[in-house]
Design a protein around this motif. Structure first.
Motif, PDB file in Angstrom:
ATOM      1  N   UNK A 150     -44.334 -24.225   3.599  1.00  0.00           N
ATOM      2  CA  UNK A 150     -42.766 -23.823   3.491  1.00  0.00           C
ATOM      3  C   UNK A 150     -42.384 -24.467   4.669  1.00  0.00           C
ATOM      4  N   UNK A 151     -40.716 -24.643   4.960  1.00  0.00           N
ATOM      5  CA  UNK A 151     -40.281 -25.400   5.983  1.00  0.00           C
ATOM      6  C   UNK A 151     -40.636 -24.585   7.368  1.00  0.00           C
ATOM      7  N   UNK A 152     -40.680 -23.169   7.009  1.00  0.00           N
ATOM      8  CA  UNK A 152     -40.889 -22.332   8.251  1.00  0.00           C
ATOM      9  C   UNK A 152     -42.162 -22.528   8.631  1.00  0.00           C
ATOM     10  N   UNK A 153     -43.325 -22.405   7.747  1.00  0.00           N
ATOM     11  CA  UNK A 153     -44.713 -22.568   8.042  1.00  0.00           C
ATOM     12  C   UNK A 153     -44.930 -24.056   8.718  1.00  0.00           C
ATOM     13  N   UNK A 154     -44.097 -24.745   8.295  1.00  0.00           N
ATOM     14  CA  UNK A 154     -44.579 -26.325   8.757  1.00  0.00           C
ATOM     15  C   UNK A 154     -44.008 -26.418  10.159  1.00  0.00           C
ATOM     16  N   UNK A 155     -42.637 -25.828  10.434  1.00  0.00           N
ATOM     17  CA  UNK A 155     -42.330 -25.804  11.795  1.00  0.00           C
ATOM     18  C   UNK A 155     -43.090 -25.108  12.858  1.00  0.00           C
ATOM     19  N   UNK A 156     -43.742 -24.163  12.476  1.00  0.00           N
ATOM     20  CA  UNK A 156     -44.573 -23.227  13.220  1.00  0.00           C
ATOM     21  C   UNK A 156     -45.820 -23.976  13.614  1.00  0.00           C
ATOM     22  N   UNK A 157     -46.363 -24.561  12.432  1.00  0.00           N
ATOM     23  CA  UNK A 157     -47.539 -25.492  12.661  1.00  0.00           C
ATOM     24  C   UNK A 157     -47.384 -26.483  13.527  1.00  0.00           C
TER      25      UNK A 157
END
Length: 356
Positions: free
Chosen positions: A242-249
């Motif tokens: 998800x965009x949120x998971x990707x930004x965190x990674x």
């Protein structure tokens, strides 16, 4: 007496027959497109159907002709521009061949995929095009193939399934991108994918159930090994679902000491979030970070700088899968075909020599 049925009821074949002054069986032959009638009768029935706004009962017609005139399509994420464009290719071919497409989104969840296929089969679709969520779980697709219902796989193939398959040359594309980055001096190269594992850690390509992504990672790792780089598995990051998971990674990776100097995004949704995360941190592309993304999404050519991409023949993937399926539906019974379409690296301005 008014021959038109009340508007509150559905118009039936019998209603059309009465209006045209023919038998119900004759009207059914005209409306169903089978049997032989005179031109005069066909014109009378057609005119009556038009006047009454007759809509065929698809289930009844399928029981008569053995065809529903529909193709079922199951993809992983319809919000991903990759699948949107592939489905456009499918629907264009299907429409020209006289078929309607019923599309279901699996969310890359194999349980949802199984439910979607059950639903489509219950709707008596004539054939299926599926982009499997997991190549390790194919029993439900094996059952479709054994049933005799035509099946084509889109973007993700499996040697265990003897069905028509259309994929892109992902491995060679990943190898070419990795060689390009290595030639520019990059050694800390990260690969980010939405595919995930139970503990969100990558160890080996066999962890990846999506064949297209697994082939890319295998190509990436093989070229790194050829260059003498050890333990590059630690640079493969999974779970960017998800965009949120990707930004965190991406943010955690780019803020760490020994951050990567180059990132390969496994799709354009991930690539966009990496681009935004690097800008938010204050890293300049490409002087601080080189970025390459799979899939030539519209945004990649209008950013500053524009992003180097692996251009996949996405529309053609969907188009070719639909063509193979339609050929099957038309009775062409050759052996299962595996079509591999070539990719292209589009050099833009997001890749440069590794920073000192």
């Amino acid at each position: 007496m008014d021959q038109n049925p009340p508007r509150s009821t559905s118009v039936t074949v019998a209603d059309v027959a009465r209006r045209a002054g023919v038998s119900k069986a004759t009207a059914a032959r005209v409306l169903g497109g089978y049997g032989t009638v005179s031109d005069r009768v066909r014109e009378a029935v057609t005119a009556a159907a038009r006047a009454l706004d007759y809509r065929p009962n698809e289930l009844a017609r399928s029981m008569t002709t053995g065809r529903s005139g529909t193709i079922g399509v199951v993809v992983g994420d319809i919000e991903n521009p990759f699948f949107s464009l592939a489905v456009r290719g499918i629907t264009d071919v299907a429409r020209q061949a006289g078929f309607t497409v019923i599309l279901i989104n699996s969310g890359e969840d194999v349980t949802a995929e199984k439910a979607a296929i059950r639903t489509l089969l219950a709707k008596r679709v004539d054939g299926l095009i599926v982009s499997p969520a997991k190549e390790s779980e194919l029993d439900h697709l094996q059952e479709v193939a054994r049933s005799g219902r035509p099946l084509a796989l889109l973007d993700r193939g499996s040697e265990a399934l003897a069905v028509d398959t259309v994929i892109a040359d992902d491995r060679n594309a990943a190898e070419a991108v990795t060689r390009r980055l290595l030639a520019l001096g990059h050694r800390r190269i990260a690969y980010i994918t939405a595919c995930d594992t139970s503990d969100h850690l990558f160890r080996t390509p066999t962890d990846i159930n999506t064949g297209s992504v697994r082939r890319r990672i295998e190509g990436f790792l093989d070229i790194c090994r050829e260059a003498g780089l050890a333990e590059m598995e630690r640079w493969v990051h999974v779970g960017a679902s998800s965009p949120e998971h990707t930004r965190r990674i991406a943010t955690d990776m780019l803020r760490a000491s020994g951050r990567p100097t180059a990132i390969i995004a496994s799709d354009s949704v991930i690539g966009l979030e990496v681009f935004k995360a690097s800008c938010a941190i204050g890293l300049a592309i490409p002087s601080d970070l080189s970025l390459v993304s799979f899939h030539d999404a519209d945004w990649t050519s209008v950013t500053s700088p524009p992003v180097t991409v692996v251009r996949q023949p996405v529309y053609r993937l969907g188009e070719r899968a639909a063509q193979l399926l339609v050929e099957r539906l038309n009775g062409e019974g050759m052996e299962a075909r595996r079509v591999v379409l070539q990719t292209e690296i589009v050099e833009r301005a997001s890749v440069a020599e590794a920073p000192a």
